[in-house]
Design an enzyme around this catalytic site. Structure first.
Site, PDB file in Angstrom:
ATOM      1  CD  GLU A 288     -27.546  -6.812 -16.833  1.00 10.34           C
ATOM      2  OE1 GLU A 288     -28.367  -7.865 -16.559  1.00 10.34           O
ATOM      3  OE2 GLU A 288     -27.958  -5.993 -17.819  1.00 10.34           O
ATOM      4  CE  LYS A 352     -31.689  -7.930 -12.442  1.00  9.96           C
ATOM      5  NZ  LYS A 352     -31.873  -8.004 -13.807  1.00  9.96           N
ATOM      6  CB  CYS A 405     -30.534  -5.179 -15.516  1.00  6.67           C
ATOM      7  SG  CYS A 405     -31.486  -4.913 -16.810  1.00  6.67           S
TER       8      CYS A 405
END
Length: 531
Positions: A288, A352, A405
């Protein structure tokens, strides 16, 4: 055991609160990195006995009678969440000059809030409380519903759901494919609360027998799924994945002076030759926000990535994506996964969608920024969430479900029928949490998503723990926490699941209905016998 049960039931005041707190804190030993699931056979019987003695006076009214149960459940939850989430404070200490003041909120405030769910669960269970197995069923249903609510309310935070305590190894993870995380949480409470029946000698035999049968079925199903064949004869050779773990210090990640060194490290690790006789990687995966800069501010970066990649290789990396505002509005930033081919072209991307509140964005931002508050990851002024979730299509016919994440902790986000035969792609940066239980807990939750979807998991973490698992959650390759390096591995095949997330939620609902029915019948029988 009867004397112990009686002592706990009759406890009051500070002693009762301390027992609930310690029982909750003890339950954390069932979670990673300890994985001592047998401790739940202590924590939950103590909670049951505490709730046996947690009835308010009749003249206090309905809510007044439930207050002692709520307080008991809250203290249990507070102990559980403080002991299980204390490491969140480590993220604030990365920039202590800006966020140290918020340490008590993270370490005590968040657990105090999350404990409300367990307090409500305990109070709800007391509504159907009775002697024997009925109260065990009531508590199980209430905790299952509490974990479900915790996953959806206030953007959701199902971290360390009780069910994870019963799933320390792949053998004990497989049932989650059928019941999901929330169903497993309800069943976990039932099985591990059953010893409380011995202490009160009411319904002990049928309760223990049923709990033992459920536990044996849980392990038996795991054995059956682990021994089942996955790949059929003639299956094409899968992709070869290289996972890169750069172990970048979080304090240096956005340091302008460190950008070139970090980028060069990533390139050099990615270009390492494979082991002698091993196939060349077809896909290279970075963690990430691995790129320490915006691509738009470093136009030569794509060319250098293309020079590193050999013909036919694909690089998958986390990065911050910038999007200019319309009509002079402020620029927006996204936490993104890019797929880049051997010519340095971006061939796919996914943003995301489920951001971390107070970490990546600030709820009620206009109001709270006026008070000087900002998100912890505020290098770019906070992130914006994607309007929709999208699959990432990679060369080689791979459909990847992007989980950036902590998106990996939400079962619903890993589910998409279009990804059958593909993989789960979890890019994360757990360096915020140092050498604490946090990265181990995060990994366990990602493993469970692989089991639920029956897709292999590719997980690249900045400082670890990076893994590739098969569709049963078994780790095929990994790098330990804090280690810098790479590993290459053939992508395990997807198995395909008979169940999807909607099916698991239906099975969870049926489990709750059965538990409530048992509790209701027991409650009614007790009332009938006392009339």
């Amino acid at each position: 055991m009867e004397r112990i049960a009686e002592t706990i039931m009759l406890s009051w005041g500070a002693k009762r609160m301390a027992l609930a707190l310690l029982a909750g804190a003890l339950a954390v030993l069932a979670l990673p990195p300890f994985n001592f699931f047998a401790v739940l056979f202590v924590s939950f019987p103590v909670l049951v006995w505490l709730l046996d003695g947690a009835s308010g006076p009749a003249e206090a009214g309905f809510l007044g009678r439930l207050r002692p149960a709520f307080v008991t459940g809250w203290w249990f939850g507070f102990g559980y969440f403080v002991a299980g989430l204390w490491w969140l404070g480590n993220a604030l200490l990365m920039e202590a000059e800006s966020f140290a003041w918020a340490l008590p909120i993270a370490v005590l405030g968040l657990p105090a809030f999350l404990a409300l769910f367990y307090g409500v669960a305990a109070a709800a269970a007391r509504v159907l409380w009775s002697d024997g197995i009925g109260r065990i069923a009531a508590l199980s249903a209430a905790f299952g519903l509490a974990e479900f609510a915790r996953a959806y309310l206030f953007t959701g935070f199902p971290w360390n759901a009780i069910g994870y305590g019963a799933m320390p190894t792949p053998l004990m993870m497989q049932s989650s494919e059928v019941f999901g995380l929330y169903g497993m949480s309800a069943l976990t409470v039932f099985v591990f609360s059953a010893p409380a029946l011995v202490g009160t000698r009411r319904g002990a035999v049928p309760g223990i027998v049923l709990a033992l049968a459920l536990f044996c079925a849980h392990v038996g199903y795991g054995w059956m799924m682990l021994t089942a064949s996955v790949a059929s004869p003639g299956t094409p050779r899968p992709a070869v994945i290289r996972v890169v773990q750069p172990a970048i210090d979080q304090t240096a990640k956005w340091d302008i002076a460190e950008r070139e060194r970090i980028f060069q490290d990533l390139l050099e690790l990615s270009a390492l030759p494979p082991r002698e006789g091993a196939p060349r990687p077809s896909h290279i995966v970075w963690p990430e926000t691995a790129l320490p800069f915006l691509l738009t501010e470093n136009p030569g970066a794509l060319s250098r990535m293309a020079e590193m990649l050999q013909v036919g290789q694909t690089l998958v990396t986390g990065a911050v994506r910038q999007e200019d505002g319309v009509g002079g509005n402020t620029r927006r930033f996204y936490n993104t996964i890019y797929a880049i081919d051997d010519e340095g072209q971006i061939i796919g991307s996914a943003d995301k969608a489920h951001l971390v509140p107070f970490g990546e964005y600030l709820p009620f931002e206009e109001l709270l920024r006026d008070y000087g508050l900002k998100p912890v990851a505020d290098s770019f002024g906070g992130f914006s969430g994607a309007d929709r979730r999208a699959l990432l299509t990679l060369p080689g016919g791979l459909n990847a479900v992007p989980l950036i994440c902590y998106e990996a902790i939400f079962p619903r986000l890993s589910e998409t029928g279009e990804a059958r035969g593909g993989l789960l792609l979890n890019l994360t940066n757990d360096a915020w949490y140092g050498f604490t239980p946090g990265p181990y807990q995060h990994l366990r939750q990602a493993q469970l998503r692989a089991v639920e979807t029956r897709l292999p998991l590719v997980r690249a973490a900045n400082s670890g723990i990076s893994v590739v698992t098969d569709s049963a959650g078994r780790i095929s390759g990994s790098l330990p926490l804090g280690e810098k390096g790479v590993f290459d591995i053939e992508l395990p095949p997807a198995r395909g699941s008979f169940w999807d997330n909607a099916d698991r939620e239906v099975n969870f609902g049926l489990t709750i209905v059965i538990m409530v029915f048992v509790a209701g019948v027991a409650r009614r029988s007790k009332k009938f016998l006392s009339d």
